[in-house]
Design a protein around this motif. Structure first.
Motif, PDB file in Angstrom:
ATOM      1  N   PRO A  18     -20.880 -38.179 -14.715  1.00  0.00           N
ATOM      2  CA  PRO A  18     -21.123 -38.255 -16.157  1.00  0.00           C
ATOM      3  C   PRO A  18     -21.161 -36.849 -16.756  1.00  0.00           C
ATOM      4  O   PRO A  18     -21.634 -35.913 -16.110  1.00  0.00           O
ATOM      5  N   ALA A  19     -20.691 -36.741 -17.994  1.00  0.00           N
ATOM      6  CA  ALA A  19     -20.632 -35.421 -18.633  1.00  0.00           C
ATOM      7  C   ALA A  19     -22.008 -34.780 -18.754  1.00  0.00           C
ATOM      8  O   ALA A  19     -22.140 -33.559 -18.721  1.00  0.00           O
ATOM      9  N   ASP A  20     -23.038 -35.632 -18.888  1.00  0.00           N
ATOM     10  CA  ASP A  20     -24.372 -35.067 -19.099  1.00  0.00           C
ATOM     11  C   ASP A  20     -25.174 -34.970 -17.797  1.00  0.00           C
ATOM     12  O   ASP A  20     -26.384 -34.753 -17.837  1.00  0.00           O
ATOM     13  N   MET A  21     -24.500 -35.125 -16.654  1.00  0.00           N
ATOM     14  CA  MET A  21     -25.213 -34.959 -15.375  1.00  0.00           C
ATOM     15  C   MET A  21     -25.318 -33.464 -15.049  1.00  0.00           C
ATOM     16  O   MET A  21     -24.304 -32.765 -15.040  1.00  0.00           O
ATOM     17  N   PRO A  22     -26.514 -32.964 -14.768  1.00  0.00           N
ATOM     18  CA  PRO A  22     -26.618 -31.555 -14.386  1.00  0.00           C
ATOM     19  C   PRO A  22     -25.898 -31.275 -13.070  1.00  0.00           C
ATOM     20  O   PRO A  22     -25.885 -32.120 -12.159  1.00  0.00           O
ATOM     21  N   LEU A  23     -25.328 -30.088 -12.982  1.00  0.00           N
ATOM     22  CA  LEU A  23     -24.608 -29.692 -11.774  1.00  0.00           C
ATOM     23  C   LEU A  23     -25.479 -29.815 -10.529  1.00  0.00           C
ATOM     24  O   LEU A  23     -24.974 -30.154  -9.454  1.00  0.00           O
ATOM     25  N   LEU A  24     -26.782 -29.555 -10.654  1.00  0.00           N
ATOM     26  CA  LEU A  24     -27.634 -29.643  -9.460  1.00  0.00           C
ATOM     27  C   LEU A  24     -27.590 -31.041  -8.849  1.00  0.00           C
ATOM     28  O   LEU A  24     -27.580 -31.189  -7.630  1.00  0.00           O
ATOM     29  N   TRP A  25     -27.549 -32.052  -9.701  1.00  0.00           N
ATOM     30  CA  TRP A  25     -27.490 -33.426  -9.188  1.00  0.00           C
ATOM     31  C   TRP A  25     -26.156 -33.670  -8.496  1.00  0.00           C
ATOM     32  O   TRP A  25     -26.096 -34.338  -7.484  1.00  0.00           O
ATOM     33  N   VAL A  26     -25.093 -33.134  -9.102  1.00  0.00           N
ATOM     34  CA  VAL A  26     -23.769 -33.294  -8.498  1.00  0.00           C
ATOM     35  C   VAL A  26     -23.733 -32.626  -7.130  1.00  0.00           C
ATOM     36  O   VAL A  26     -23.248 -33.204  -6.147  1.00  0.00           O
ATOM     37  N   LEU A  27     -24.259 -31.402  -7.072  1.00  0.00           N
ATOM     38  CA  LEU A  27     -24.264 -30.686  -5.792  1.00  0.00           C
ATOM     39  C   LEU A  27     -25.027 -31.482  -4.743  1.00  0.00           C
ATOM     40  O   LEU A  27     -24.532 -31.710  -3.632  1.00  0.00           O
ATOM     41  N   ASN A  58     -28.934 -21.277 -12.819  1.00  0.00           N
ATOM     42  CA  ASN A  58     -29.708 -22.439 -12.393  1.00  0.00           C
ATOM     43  C   ASN A  58     -28.942 -23.716 -12.709  1.00  0.00           C
ATOM     44  O   ASN A  58     -28.854 -24.125 -13.879  1.00  0.00           O
ATOM     45  N   PRO A  59     -28.357 -24.345 -11.690  1.00  0.00           N
ATOM     46  CA  PRO A  59     -27.513 -25.520 -11.922  1.00  0.00           C
ATOM     47  C   PRO A  59     -28.266 -26.736 -12.450  1.00  0.00           C
ATOM     48  O   PRO A  59     -27.634 -27.697 -12.868  1.00  0.00           O
ATOM     49  N   CYS A  60     -29.584 -26.697 -12.467  1.00  0.00           N
ATOM     50  CA  CYS A  60     -30.327 -27.834 -13.029  1.00  0.00           C
ATOM     51  C   CYS A  60     -30.209 -27.889 -14.541  1.00  0.00           C
ATOM     52  O   CYS A  60     -30.507 -28.920 -15.143  1.00  0.00           O
ATOM     53  N   ILE A  61     -29.793 -26.779 -15.165  1.00  0.00           N
ATOM     54  CA  ILE A  61     -29.700 -26.776 -16.636  1.00  0.00           C
ATOM     55  C   ILE A  61     -28.260 -26.567 -17.110  1.00  0.00           C
ATOM     56  O   ILE A  61     -28.036 -26.174 -18.246  1.00  0.00           O
ATOM     57  N   VAL A  62     -27.303 -26.832 -16.219  1.00  0.00           N
ATOM     58  CA  VAL A  62     -25.886 -26.774 -16.617  1.00  0.00           C
ATOM     59  C   VAL A  62     -25.290 -28.170 -16.433  1.00  0.00           C
ATOM     60  O   VAL A  62     -25.112 -28.632 -15.299  1.00  0.00           O
TER      61      VAL A  62
END
Ligand code: FES
Ligand code: FES
Length: 151
Positions: A18-27, A58-62
């Motif tokens: 999803p576009a609004d998923m933070p990169l940290l979750w994707v990683l 910080n990938p949690c806020i990207v």
């Protein structure tokens, strides 16, 4: 869901997210990269610190939609060169820095980014690192950064 392609630890990856998923979750959840830790999710604790195009971030806020085109992301998993540890990783081992370990990947990535921009950091430069360590390993972190820098 949209597809996103970026470079992760030197390899091109494409992921549906999803576009609004933070990169940290994707990683962590989609790509199995669990070195960056989830602490606060709002860019404060810095436990997730990794590198984006060479700088600490910080990938949690990207969110995925905000990831720049051609992004090169490096996590703690990609910091070493083959079997050769990054000097900061080696200094961490030599100084037996970690306590519980939860913050340590982020600390190492923050230190590595600092040394890239300031190879001989001052105490003030080290103090500017805002990564939180609930175990209070700050003194050993400082010593390890200096050891890695050779100062
Ligand atoms: S989890 Fe990313 S800064 Fe806290
Ligand atoms: S080593 Fe435990 S939080 Fe830093």
């Amino acid at each position: 869901m949209p597809n996103y392609t970026f470079t992760l630890n030197g390899k091109s990856v494409t992921v549906d997210a999803p576009a609004d998923m933070p990169l940290l979750w994707v990683l962590r959840d989609k790509l199995g990269i669990t070195g960056p830790k989830y602490g606060c999710g709002v860019g404060v604790c810095r436990a997730c610190t990794s590198h984006l195009n060479g700088d600490a971030f910080n990938p949690c806020i990207v969110n995925m939609s905000d990831l720049p085109a051609g992004a090169e992301v490096v996590t703690i998993e990609g910091l070493a060169t083959g079997d050769t540890l990054h000097p900061v990783q080696q200094a961490w081992i030599d100084g037996d820095v970690a306590q519980c370990g939860f913050c340590q990947a982020g600390q190492i990535m923050a230190a590595a980014a600092l040394l890239r921009s300031k190879p001989t950091p001052t105490d003030d430069d080290i103090d500017a690192i805002e990564n939180v360590c609930r175990c209070g390993s700050y003194y050993r972190i400082r010593q390890a950064i200096k050891r890695a820098a050779g100062v």
